[in-house]
Structure formats: structure tokens, C-alpha cells
Design an enzyme around this catalytic site. Structure first.
Site, mmCIF file in Angstrom:
data_model
loop_
_atom_site.group_PDB
_atom_site.id
_atom_site.type_symbol
_atom_site.label_atom_id
_atom_site.label_comp_id
_atom_site.label_asym_id
_atom_site.label_seq_id
_atom_site.Cartn_x
_atom_site.Cartn_y
_atom_site.Cartn_z
ATOM 1 C CB CYS A 146 2.263 -1.371 5.259
ATOM 2 S SG CYS A 146 2.634 0.061 4.210
ATOM 3 C CG ASP B 160 -1.748 -0.965 3.327
ATOM 4 O OD1 ASP B 160 -2.627 -0.439 4.036
ATOM 5 O OD2 ASP B 160 -0.616 -0.472 3.185
ATOM 6 C CE LYS C 100 -0.921 1.774 5.600
ATOM 7 N NZ LYS C 100 0.036 1.997 4.493
HETATM 8 C C1 VGL Z 1 3.448 -0.515 1.111
HETATM 9 C C2 VGL Z 1 5.184 0.095 -0.246
HETATM 10 C C3 VGL Z 1 4.612 1.323 -0.466
HETATM 11 C C4 VGL Z 1 2.804 -1.569 1.960
HETATM 12 C C5 VGL Z 1 2.853 0.712 0.906
HETATM 13 O O1 VGL Z 1 1.563 -1.563 2.107
HETATM 14 O O2 VGL Z 1 3.541 -2.419 2.505
HETATM 15 N N1 VGL Z 1 4.612 -0.811 0.549
HETATM 16 N N2 VGL Z 1 3.453 1.627 0.117
#
Ligand code: VGL
Ligand code: ZN
Length: 245
Positions: A179, A14, A129
Site C-alpha cells: 500500500c 494503514d 480504502k
Molecule cells: C495491504 C495487503 C493487503 C497494505 C493491504 O496495507 O499494504 N497489503 N491489503
């Protein structure tokens, strides 16, 4: 000769605009600063797979506070502080409570793009995802529903790693306490030797890292430093990361 007992993969979790300062809607403090180290890791030919994940939500995703009316009907729930309960679409008795966030990483928007500094030319795969509006999914593998598993949420990551005979998984990216952590937990669950590179991740919550690190270590992940033997093993020669960047 390649060692069949050491087939490492890198998971870059991410590294998207919405998780990075200065403009991300869910910016992780110092999130952008880990990119040079990640790029150094991405450059290592020892890695059999180099996979980036993208949080990739539809606009009506359940994790967005704005999608939940507050009790009085005038406003919505508040990001960071409010929660919601998620139910297995196939089993009303399986539920989990999850934190709500500002809208982030909406499919095909600029905020969902991988940051420009990331050396994407090195990637072998990109995985999306969090695409199912009904469930929150921090892990890059699948949603945390097991009775029965939500097949639609499976990203195919475990199958991909196995198809390439991966033995060791190195995890970096954002956010450490969400994540990255969930992805590393599922990598352990799927039977991989799992390393989280400490300097290659940052937590969204201030002070979130130390507790996160302890819990990861208690649950079978190894938190390793960029100059430690586990990371040096990815480098052909004897150099540490510090000598490369
Ligand atoms: C994430 C909060 C919401 C992350 C993703 O990538 O850690 N955190 N969605
Ligand atoms: Zn998300």
C-alpha cells in the site's frame, strides 16, 4: 511567511492492528516499531495535512483467500501463495491478477482500528480504502482500473490534496511493498513531489524492501532517510528526527 512552493502533506498508510505484530492477521514484521518516528513527523506544524489511511474491507472482499473456493470445492484458496483475477465491472477486457491474503481490516472490527500508539489527535483527515468488495486497491487514491476508471473506488485523496494546494507528499506506514508503494506511485501520477521515508515503513515480504526501493526510485518517487534534508525540511529548526525522539 509560508513558502507557496512547499506545502507538504504526510500520508500515514494503514497503521492498523491487523498489519502489526503480535496479533495482526496480516502482520508486517516490525510493523509497530515505526510508530515513534511517525508520531514525531505528525507533530510537525509545517505539514499542511496529516492524513491517515485505513484499509477498510467488507467481509466478502475479493482479496481474502477464504472468499475463493479452490478447484476441488472442498477448501478455499491459500493466502500469500494463491492469486485471483479482477475484472473492471464496466469493461470485461480490463483485468489484473492479484495476490490473496488472510482476512484483514474488516470494517469496524478491532483488527481494522488504527493502533493505539499512533498520535491520532494530530490527524487532519482519515481516509478509508478498499471498501468495494469487487476490486483490490492498494493505493489510497483509487483502484488500478483506468478504462474506464472505477469512480466508486476514488477515495477523494487527490482532490483533497489539491484543495489544500499541497505540493509535496511524504509517505510512511504499512506495508512498504504494497500500500505504501502503490500510494506513492499514484501521488507521482497525480503530480506531487513524492517522498517515502525509509525508516517510516516496513515490507510485508522478507527481503521485500530493496527491490521495492529500487523500483520506486526508478518510477519517480524519492526514498529518503529520516535524517536527510528532505525530512529535516519539515522541522521548523535545524534538528534531525533523531534529536527529537
Ligand atoms: C495491504 C495487503 C493487503 C497494505 C493491504 O496495507 O499494504 N497489503 N491489503
Ligand atoms: Zn487489504
Amino acid at each position: 511567511m509560508a513558502d507557496p512552493k512547499f506545502r507538504p502533506a504526510l500520508l500515514v498508510v494503514d497503521m492498523q492492528e491487523d498489519f502489526c505484530p503480535p496479533n495482526g492477521s496480516l502482520a508486517v514484521p516490525e510493523g509497530r516499531s515505526i510508530t515513534p518516528l511517525i508520531n514525531t513527523l505528525l507533530a510537525q506544524p509545517t505539514l499542511a495535512l496529516k492524513i491517515a489511511t485505513k484499509d477498510w474491507h467488507p467481509p466478502n472482499h475479493i482479496s481474502f483467500a477464504r472468499n475463493h473456493p479452490a478447484g476441488n470445492g472442498h477448501t478455499t484458496k491459500q493466502p500469500f501463495t494463491d492469486t485471483t483475477t479482477i475484472t473492471n465491472p464496466s469493461n470485461p477486457s480490463e483485468q489484473y491478477t492479484t495476490r490473496l491474503w488472510p482476512a484483514h481490516c474488516i470494517q469496524s472490527t478491532p483488527g481494522a482500528a488504527l493502533i493505539a500508539e499512533l498520535d491520532t489527535a494530530q490527524l487532519t483527515h482519515t481516509i478509508e480504502k478498499g471498501t468495494d468488495a469487487r476490486v483490490e486497491m492498494y493505493s489510497a487514491f483509487y483502484a488500478p482500473l483506468h478504462d474506464p476508471p472505477l469512480r466508486a473506488s476514488d477515495s477523494g485523496l487527490a482532490g483533497l490534496l489539491r484543495a489544500h494546494q499541497i505540493t509535496h507528499v511524504y509517505v510512511v506506514g504499512l506495508a512498504a511493498d504494497y500500500c505504501v508503494r502503490s500510494t506513492a506511485e499514484d501521488a507521482v501520477r497525480e503530480g506531487f513531489e513524492t517522498f517515502v521515508v525509509e525508516e517510516g515503513t516496513r515490507a510485508v515480504d522478507p527481503g521485500g524492501w530493496e527491490g521495492c526501493r529500487r523500483e520506486m526510485e526508478a518510477n519517480g518517487m524519492r526514498v529518503v532517510g529520516k535524517d536527510g534534508v528532505e525530512v529535516r525540511r519539515l522541522f521548523g529548526g535545524a534538528k534531525g528526527v533523531g534529536e527529537e525522539v
